[in-house]
Design a protein around this motif. Structure first.
Motif, PDB file in Angstrom:
ATOM      1  N   ALA A  40      98.835  58.992  37.477  1.00 53.40           N
ATOM      2  CA  ALA A  40      99.020  60.344  36.946  1.00 53.40           C
ATOM      3  C   ALA A  40     100.116  61.079  37.717  1.00 53.40           C
ATOM      4  N   LEU A  41     100.130  60.917  39.038  1.00 54.60           N
ATOM      5  CA  LEU A  41     101.158  61.542  39.865  1.00 54.60           C
ATOM      6  C   LEU A  41     102.549  61.052  39.465  1.00 54.60           C
ATOM      7  N   ARG A  88      95.004  64.732  44.938  1.00 56.19           N
ATOM      8  CA  ARG A  88      93.730  65.443  44.786  1.00 56.19           C
ATOM      9  C   ARG A  88      93.891  66.855  44.234  1.00 56.19           C
ATOM     10  N   THR A  89      95.034  67.173  43.652  1.00 56.26           N
ATOM     11  CA  THR A  89      95.231  68.507  43.084  1.00 56.26           C
ATOM     12  C   THR A  89      94.565  68.593  41.716  1.00 56.26           C
ATOM     13  N   GLU A  90      94.327  69.833  41.246  1.00 53.66           N
ATOM     14  CA  GLU A  90      93.732  70.016  39.923  1.00 53.66           C
ATOM     15  C   GLU A  90      94.668  69.510  38.828  1.00 53.66           C
ATOM     16  N   GLU A  91      95.984  69.685  39.031  1.00 53.50           N
ATOM     17  CA  GLU A  91      96.949  69.203  38.047  1.00 53.50           C
ATOM     18  C   GLU A  91      96.841  67.684  37.886  1.00 53.50           C
ATOM     19  N   VAL A  92      96.748  66.978  39.000  1.00 46.18           N
ATOM     20  CA  VAL A  92      96.608  65.525  38.947  1.00 46.18           C
ATOM     21  C   VAL A  92      95.259  65.137  38.344  1.00 46.18           C
ATOM     22  N   ASP A  98      93.467  62.779  31.176  1.00 47.64           N
ATOM     23  CA  ASP A  98      94.242  62.639  29.934  1.00 47.64           C
ATOM     24  C   ASP A  98      94.786  61.226  29.741  1.00 47.64           C
ATOM     25  N   ILE A  99      95.299  60.623  30.819  1.00 47.23           N
ATOM     26  CA  ILE A  99      95.995  59.336  30.677  1.00 47.23           C
ATOM     27  C   ILE A  99      95.068  58.125  30.780  1.00 47.23           C
TER      28      ILE A  99
END
Length: 221
Positions: A40-41, A88-92, A98-99
């Motif tokens: 994801a990153l 470990r961020t919320e965006e990740v 999603d992915i």
């Protein structure tokens, strides 16, 4: 080799509990979620939308995810970069959910995970370990907790890191991720028929670890 599979929703404490149980049992801990987070990153860094399945499938060919163990700690490598500090961020977290529904993403990591399990005694946690990745695992556990308790834990974790957060939004994000994980077409989150349900809502980390070890001891006889 003996395998323990721990599945469950976001924020149930799977990683922490599995890691501590692995240390006590002398097993290798495999955090599969961290591998998905690393992917994801990569997509975030490269401006690839979670809705662009074609671009994601094409990019999977170029992504190299591996894990190493340094002083007993799992280190996730994206190429040659240790990305433990960035995943470990919320965006990740949301991008990961999603992915992870895409077949190309899951297939990319499946061989890595199964190869580890074939050569080591492992505790592996994720969303579909007992149902898909390691269907023959000797011990399967479905670890869960209430959405409110999972949100409270996540809030405390982010607060301790100095990351601005809102408890109610954190709870809504967890509920949304549950819906995504449980309703995705490929390998949805569900309890395997032969998995033991463990609700950690009212358990301390140490109590949950002891419960996991008790379940393992009973399964192994």
């Amino acid at each position: 080799m003996y395998n323990i599979a721990i599945d469950g929703p976001a924020g149930a404490g799977k990683s922490t509990i599995a890691r501590m149980a692995a240390e006590k049992l002398g097993f290798i801990y495999v955090d599969t979620g961290a591998m998905y987070r690393a992917m994801a990153l990569y997509f975030i860094r490269n401006g690839i939308s979670s809705s662009d399945e074609e671009a994601i499938e094409a990019a999977c060919k170029d992504i190299n995810i591996s894990i190493e163990y340094q002083d007993g700690e799992q280190v996730v490598l994206l190429g040659s970069e240790n990305v433990n500090a960035f995943i470990r961020t919320e965006e990740v977290s949301m991008m990961t959910s999603d992915i992870s529904k895409y077949a190309a993403v899951r297939e990319k990591l499946l061989d890595v995970q199964r190869n580890l399990a074939r050569t080591k005694d492992v505790i592996m946690d994720g969303r579909d370990i007992g149902t898909c990745v390691l269907p023959d695992a000797g011990t399967k556990i479905y670890l869960t907790a209430s959405a409110s308790e999972r949100a409270r834990r996540r809030y405390k974790e982010l607060e301790a890191k100095g990351v601005p957060c809102d408890l109610e939004k954190t709870k809504q994000d967890i509920i949304l991720r549950d819906e995504q994980d449980m309703n995705r077409e490929i390998s949805p989150l569900r309890q395997a028929e032969d998995a033991v349900l463990l609700d950690s809502s009212d358990l301390s980390i140490e109590e949950a670890v002891s419960a996991v070890i008790d379940i393992y001891n009973k399964k192994r006889g």
